[in-house]
Design a protein around this motif. Structure first.
Motif, PDB file in Angstrom:
ATOM      1  N   GLU A  74       9.906 -13.952  -8.575  1.00 27.47           N
ATOM      2  CA  GLU A  74       9.357 -13.290  -7.393  1.00 27.47           C
ATOM      3  C   GLU A  74      10.169 -12.045  -7.044  1.00 27.47           C
ATOM      4  N   LYS A  75      11.479 -12.122  -7.226  1.00 27.64           N
ATOM      5  CA  LYS A  75      12.314 -10.936  -7.011  1.00 27.64           C
ATOM      6  C   LYS A  75      11.887  -9.802  -7.943  1.00 27.64           C
ATOM      7  N   MET A  76      11.645 -10.160  -9.199  1.00 32.49           N
ATOM      8  CA  MET A  76      11.204  -9.168 -10.179  1.00 32.49           C
ATOM      9  C   MET A  76       9.872  -8.546  -9.763  1.00 32.49           C
ATOM     10  N   GLU A  77       8.991  -9.367  -9.256  1.00 33.59           N
ATOM     11  CA  GLU A  77       7.670  -8.890  -8.827  1.00 33.59           C
ATOM     12  C   GLU A  77       7.794  -7.890  -7.677  1.00 33.59           C
ATOM     13  N   ILE A  78       8.665  -8.169  -6.712  1.00 32.41           N
ATOM     14  CA  ILE A  78       8.837  -7.278  -5.565  1.00 32.41           C
ATOM     15  C   ILE A  78       9.484  -5.969  -5.998  1.00 32.41           C
ATOM     16  N   VAL A  79      10.512  -6.050  -6.848  1.00 29.63           N
ATOM     17  CA  VAL A  79      11.184  -4.842  -7.331  1.00 29.63           C
ATOM     18  C   VAL A  79      10.220  -3.996  -8.163  1.00 29.63           C
ATOM     19  N   ALA A  80       9.400  -4.633  -8.988  1.00 32.54           N
ATOM     20  CA  ALA A  80       8.401  -3.908  -9.775  1.00 32.54           C
ATOM     21  C   ALA A  80       7.398  -3.205  -8.859  1.00 32.54           C
ATOM     22  N   SER A  81       7.027  -3.854  -7.772  1.00 31.83           N
ATOM     23  CA  SER A  81       6.105  -3.247  -6.803  1.00 31.83           C
ATOM     24  C   SER A  81       6.723  -2.016  -6.163  1.00 31.83           C
ATOM     25  N   ALA A  82       8.018  -2.107  -5.854  1.00 32.23           N
ATOM     26  CA  ALA A  82       8.726  -0.955  -5.282  1.00 32.23           C
ATOM     27  C   ALA A  82       8.748   0.205  -6.280  1.00 32.23           C
ATOM     28  N   ILE A 138       2.167  -3.589  -2.476  1.00 34.82           N
ATOM     29  CA  ILE A 138       2.120  -2.152  -2.224  1.00 34.82           C
ATOM     30  C   ILE A 138       1.231  -1.820  -1.031  1.00 34.82           C
ATOM     31  N   LYS A 139       0.164  -2.580  -0.852  1.00 34.91           N
ATOM     32  CA  LYS A 139      -0.762  -2.330   0.256  1.00 34.91           C
ATOM     33  C   LYS A 139      -0.373  -3.059   1.540  1.00 34.91           C
ATOM     34  N   GLY A 140       0.713  -3.838   1.485  1.00 34.23           N
ATOM     35  CA  GLY A 140       1.143  -4.572   2.672  1.00 34.23           C
ATOM     36  C   GLY A 140       0.294  -5.784   2.967  1.00 34.23           C
ATOM     37  N   LEU A 141      -0.311  -6.356   1.925  1.00 32.39           N
ATOM     38  CA  LEU A 141      -1.206  -7.502   2.105  1.00 32.39           C
ATOM     39  C   LEU A 141      -0.589  -8.811   1.641  1.00 32.39           C
ATOM     40  N   SER A 142       0.689  -8.773   1.241  1.00 33.63           N
ATOM     41  CA  SER A 142       1.361  -9.980   0.772  1.00 33.63           C
ATOM     42  C   SER A 142       2.178 -10.602   1.900  1.00 33.63           C
ATOM     43  N   ASP A 143       2.902 -11.674   1.592  1.00 32.48           N
ATOM     44  CA  ASP A 143       3.728 -12.340   2.607  1.00 32.48           C
ATOM     45  C   ASP A 143       5.127 -11.739   2.688  1.00 32.48           C
ATOM     46  N   CYS A 144       5.342 -10.624   1.995  1.00 32.45           N
ATOM     47  CA  CYS A 144       6.649  -9.961   1.991  1.00 32.45           C
ATOM     48  C   CYS A 144       6.458  -8.486   2.335  1.00 32.45           C
ATOM     49  N   ASN A 145       7.285  -7.962   3.229  1.00 33.10           N
ATOM     50  CA  ASN A 145       7.113  -6.582   3.698  1.00 33.10           C
ATOM     51  C   ASN A 145       8.235  -5.640   3.248  1.00 33.10           C
ATOM     52  N   VAL A 146       8.883  -5.964   2.145  1.00 29.86           N
ATOM     53  CA  VAL A 146       9.973  -5.119   1.638  1.00 29.86           C
ATOM     54  C   VAL A 146       9.449  -3.767   1.168  1.00 29.86           C
ATOM     55  N   VAL A 147       8.323  -3.774   0.461  1.00 26.78           N
ATOM     56  CA  VAL A 147       7.767  -2.547  -0.110  1.00 26.78           C
ATOM     57  C   VAL A 147       6.907  -1.802   0.904  1.00 26.78           C
ATOM     58  N   VAL A 185      12.914 -13.840   7.539  1.00 25.60           N
ATOM     59  CA  VAL A 185      12.261 -15.026   8.084  1.00 25.60           C
ATOM     60  C   VAL A 185      10.914 -15.147   7.395  1.00 25.60           C
ATOM     61  N   ASP A 186      10.763 -16.182   6.579  1.00 22.85           N
ATOM     62  CA  ASP A 186       9.531 -16.372   5.798  1.00 22.85           C
ATOM     63  C   ASP A 186       9.191 -15.109   5.003  1.00 22.85           C
ATOM     64  N   LYS A 187      10.200 -14.534   4.360  1.00 21.27           N
ATOM     65  CA  LYS A 187      10.069 -13.356   3.487  1.00 21.27           C
ATOM     66  C   LYS A 187       9.812 -12.056   4.242  1.00 21.27           C
ATOM     67  N   LYS A 188       9.819 -12.110   5.558  1.00 21.31           N
ATOM     68  CA  LYS A 188       9.609 -10.919   6.366  1.00 21.31           C
ATOM     69  C   LYS A 188      10.955 -10.332   6.784  1.00 21.31           C
ATOM     70  N   MET A 189      11.069  -9.017   6.674  1.00 23.41           N
ATOM     71  CA  MET A 189      12.280  -8.325   7.084  1.00 23.41           C
ATOM     72  C   MET A 189      12.363  -8.268   8.607  1.00 23.41           C
ATOM     73  N   ILE A 190      13.496  -8.729   9.156  1.00 21.14           N
ATOM     74  CA  ILE A 190      13.745  -8.683  10.588  1.00 21.14           C
ATOM     75  C   ILE A 190      15.085  -7.981  10.799  1.00 21.14           C
ATOM     76  N   ILE A 191      15.136  -7.066  11.751  1.00 19.53           N
ATOM     77  CA  ILE A 191      16.373  -6.341  12.033  1.00 19.53           C
ATOM     78  C   ILE A 191      17.224  -7.161  12.987  1.00 19.53           C
ATOM     79  N   ASP A 192      18.463  -7.424  12.596  1.00 13.81           N
ATOM     80  CA  ASP A 192      19.392  -8.110  13.486  1.00 13.81           C
ATOM     81  C   ASP A 192      19.734  -7.177  14.647  1.00 13.81           C
ATOM     82  N   ALA A 193      19.770  -7.711  15.841  1.00 16.41           N
ATOM     83  CA  ALA A 193      20.022  -6.894  17.027  1.00 16.41           C
ATOM     84  C   ALA A 193      21.342  -6.146  16.967  1.00 16.41           C
ATOM     85  N   VAL A 194      22.314  -6.667  16.230  1.00 16.11           N
ATOM     86  CA  VAL A 194      23.607  -5.972  16.111  1.00 16.11           C
ATOM     87  C   VAL A 194      23.446  -4.637  15.390  1.00 16.11           C
TER      88      VAL A 194
END
Length: 391
Positions: A74-82, A138-147, A185-194
């Motif tokens: 899955e990591k490979m898939e996300i990096v390939a998408s990027a 790439i279109k933002g339709l997956s459960d991960c928002n890194v790309v 959180v569940d593959k979603k990027m969240i910014i830590d308040a710090v």
């Protein structure tokens, strides 16, 4: 593994599977697609390409996924998408996009146009990568928002890279701290308040880069001239909109230069920096008509007719407000997830400032500026107190 020296991120570690993608003709085309269109007419150093930006987004995504609790496939898939997120970019990047959107309803995120044909399709298949999943990332339709997300790998890289190559310091922010303080959180990027200040800094950089670089009036004029030349070719049946997905900057320039009449004149004007001038350039809030009801093509025709100028030499530029997904980025505050514009008064102020920064432009050759300008003022019911400042 190979190492590539990148201007922004330093040494990039490129695995063998990445090289197989990079070496395809479809990806190599990005070497010949300028990152920010005609910005080099204003900022001479802005000659970087979608190729190096794509490598940079891959690197940011790689650093992020290293901290995610997911399997290696899955990591490979996300990096390939990027890596592939811009593979369908059109000549001069966004400068061609509105033309294709009008005719086909497609944009650069429709990577399926490129990924499902040619050598790259075979390479992805041989690597065991799921093309449908890559497209979803790439279109933002997956459960991960890194790309594709609110604050994502793409935005982090392009702000840093465009700032560096334009020489405009506005794109400087603490990207490394931001990357390191993002939680998942569940593959979603969240910014830590710090890290809230780093996120605010990114939004400030984005605002200043848009007002200083991306929406600089010379960049807008060259872009709108280029669009008009493309439309002319499409309406004449000499160019198919879908062909733009497989062309690059030199190819479209040569095509336009080989054309007759108006398209050739326009591209020669752009290449030699003999651009149209501002007949009207005013803050949208000073306009007395509802611009949402104005069709730019109709406005060009009517202004040209009233001014006694050929329609080809009047361009109406009504810029659209950027989506502003970044304002809705998620922040983790004392264990509670909130939106960035809910926890930051600075971000809310930036959102309002962005709305007020948009400018309506009417462009024409130098010899027509005065008469087109007077007609345009009346056509758009420009604030009377502002009219005296226009000429």
């Amino acid at each position: 593994m190979k190492l590539i020296q990148d201007t922004i991120h330093g040494l990039l570690k490129i695995d063998d599977w990445m090289i197989k993608i990079i070496d395809t003709p479809e990806f190599q085309r990005l070497r010949r697609i300028s990152q920010i269109g005609f910005a080099n007419l204003v900022f001479p150093g802005a000659n970087h390409t979608r190729f190096e930006h794509s490598l940079g987004v891959m690197e940011v995504a790689r650093r992020l996924v290293e901290r995610m609790e997911i399997d290696e496939d899955e990591k490979m898939e996300i990096v390939a998408s990027a890596l592939l997120h811009d593979v369908a970019h059109l000549p001069f990047s966004h400068c061609s996009e509105s033309v294709v959107e009008r005719h086909l309803g497609l944009n650069h995120e429709n990577v399926e146009v490129v990924l499902k044909r040619g050598e790259i399709r075979e390479v992805l298949r041989d690597l065991g990568l799921n093309v449908s999943r890559i497209i979803a990332h790439i279109k933002g339709l997956s459960d991960c928002n890194v790309v594709k997300g609110d604050i994502d790998a793409d935005r982090i890289d392009y702000l840093m890279r465009d700032s560096h190559y334009t020489g405009v310091a506005h794109g400087v922010f603490d990207a490394q701290r931001l990357i390191n303080k993002i939680v998942f959180v569940d593959k979603k990027m969240i910014i830590d308040a710090v890290c809230l200040r780093s996120a605010e800094s990114l939004l400030i950089s984005r605002f200043l880069m848009y007002t200083t670089v991306y929406y600089h009036h010379v960049c807008r004029i060259a872009r709108k001239m280029f669009e008009k030349a493309l439309e002319f070719c499409i309406e004449d049946g000499n160019l198919k909109p879908k062909d733009l997905f497989y062309m690059d900057d030199p190819t479209i320039v040569n095509f336009l230069r080989a054309s007759d009449g108006y398209p050739k004149e326009v591209v020669e004007r752009i290449l030699n920096r003999r651009l149209f001038k501002r007949a009207l350039y005013v803050e949208i809030r000073r306009v007395g008509v509802n611009l949402n009801r104005i069709d730019p093509n109709t406005a060009e025709r009517e202004i040209a007719e009233r001014a006694g100028v050929d329609e080809e030499y009047v361009i109406v530029d009504i810029p659209k407000l950027a989506n502003g997904e970044e304002f809705k980025a998620l922040v983790l505050v004392n264990g509670v997830i909130k939106k960035l514009d809910e926890v930051s008064t600075l971000v809310r102020a930036l959102r309002d400032a962005e709305k007020n920064s948009l400018m309506l432009g009417v462009y024409t050759p130098k010899e027509f500026v005065e008469r087109v300008g007077k007609v345009a003022q009346e056509y758009f019911a420009v604030d009377k107190t502002y009219q005296s400042k226009l000429f």
